[in-house]
Design an enzyme around this catalytic site. Sequence first.
Site, PDB file in Angstrom:
ATOM      1  N   ASP A   1      -9.233  -5.444  -5.103  1.00 40.75           N
ATOM      2  CA  ASP A   1      -8.585  -4.211  -4.252  1.00 40.75           C
ATOM      3  C   ASP A   1      -9.569  -3.217  -4.854  1.00 40.75           C
ATOM      4  O   ASP A   1      -9.180  -2.485  -5.596  1.00 40.75           O
ATOM      5  CB  ASP A   1      -7.080  -4.699  -4.658  1.00 40.75           C
ATOM      6  CG  ASP A   1      -5.954  -4.148  -3.908  1.00 40.75           C
ATOM      7  OD1 ASP A   1      -5.898  -2.984  -3.593  1.00 40.75           O
ATOM      8  OD2 ASP A   1      -4.476  -4.924  -4.270  1.00 40.75           O
TER       9      ASP A   1
ATOM     10  N   SER B   1       1.081  -0.633   0.058  1.00 44.65           N
ATOM     11  CA  SER B   1       0.233   0.168   0.295  1.00 44.65           C
ATOM     12  C   SER B   1       1.394   1.147  -0.437  1.00 44.65           C
ATOM     13  O   SER B   1       1.728   1.483  -1.110  1.00 44.65           O
ATOM     14  CB  SER B   1      -0.732  -0.181   1.228  1.00 44.65           C
ATOM     15  OG  SER B   1      -1.822   0.590   1.142  1.00 44.65           O
TER      16      SER B   1
ATOM     17  N   HIS C   1      -6.560  -5.432  -0.637  1.00 46.82           N
ATOM     18  CA  HIS C   1      -5.885  -4.876  -0.756  1.00 46.82           C
ATOM     19  C   HIS C   1      -5.154  -5.525   0.367  1.00 46.82           C
ATOM     20  O   HIS C   1      -3.306  -5.732   0.062  1.00 46.82           O
ATOM     21  CB  HIS C   1      -6.900  -3.859  -0.053  1.00 46.82           C
ATOM     22  CG  HIS C   1      -5.575  -2.567  -0.076  1.00 46.82           C
ATOM     23  ND1 HIS C   1      -4.336  -2.368  -1.091  1.00 46.82           N
ATOM     24  CD2 HIS C   1      -4.771  -2.045   1.007  1.00 46.82           C
ATOM     25  CE1 HIS C   1      -4.476  -1.112  -0.635  1.00 46.82           C
ATOM     26  NE2 HIS C   1      -4.056  -0.536   1.037  1.00 46.82           N
TER      27      HIS C   1
END
Length: 303
Positions: free
Chosen positions: A250, A110, A277
Amino acid sequence: MSRITEGTMPFQDGHTWYRITEPDRPTPGALPLVVLHGGPGMAHDYLRNLAAIADETGRTVVHHDQFGCGRSSHRPDAPASTWTPQLFVDEYDALVAHLDLGDHHVLGQSWGGMLGAEIAVRQPEHLRSLAICNSPASMQLWVDGAAELRAQLPADVQDALTRHETAGSVEDPEYLAATRVFYERHVCRVVPMPSDFVDSEAQMESEPTVYHTMNGPNEFHVIGTMRDWTIVDRLDAVAVPTLVVAGEHDEATPATWQPFVERIADVQQHVFPGASHCSHLEQPEAFRRVVATFLAAHDDTAD
């Protein structure tokens, strides 16, 4: 069993906490892996299971809590201008030097993948590969992707999100419940949320300076200092082999990470079917297997 060492190093006017996982049986030539967590400001806890890479591949794995969160020094009164990508690039440089890592790999998840890209475009001497996991190449692409996903939520959930964002009441229980619907679709599809994720989220919520300053109140209402961040026009400078991974569902939608694939010279991609995610929490063995294969292919330090 792996050997775990925890410590701190001086950084800025405080310290950075780190955790080193060393394999019981090191694989000759297997380079260390530095893991960069997301948020910004989510601490390393939700990535703890990547320490298993140590014993599975015979390589050392290094986690740390980035400055301002977790077990590292917090600065809730620091001006917003403190929290920049360069601060965390500097912290990475200091950590690599402090631990005398030499040649190594970097994996960022991320925000950590965004940070990993920021590091790679600077072409540090000892970086041998980069894994960008569930990350966007610009925040505008991220916001656009989030808007597309929000439009697929139930109408009452969309309404609650919009009403409270307009009113500024993003702490309202109705708003928080609506964000949870988005999270369970696109952030982590394991219900209930894994304890490692809950731990990271709890520490962020208890002192959210970095996350709220750089990002905003949640994953899809991005109003922080990173709002205009992009690395798209700098990706040609990434000179190391790069792996880009994402989940099918995601919140980092394909359009958000496509620039990595298009503009990095030596790149490969992998999408985990059914994951979102936090692919590493939803499909941990498959995730680590894909990463391990990539790392092993790039352990050779020969010029």
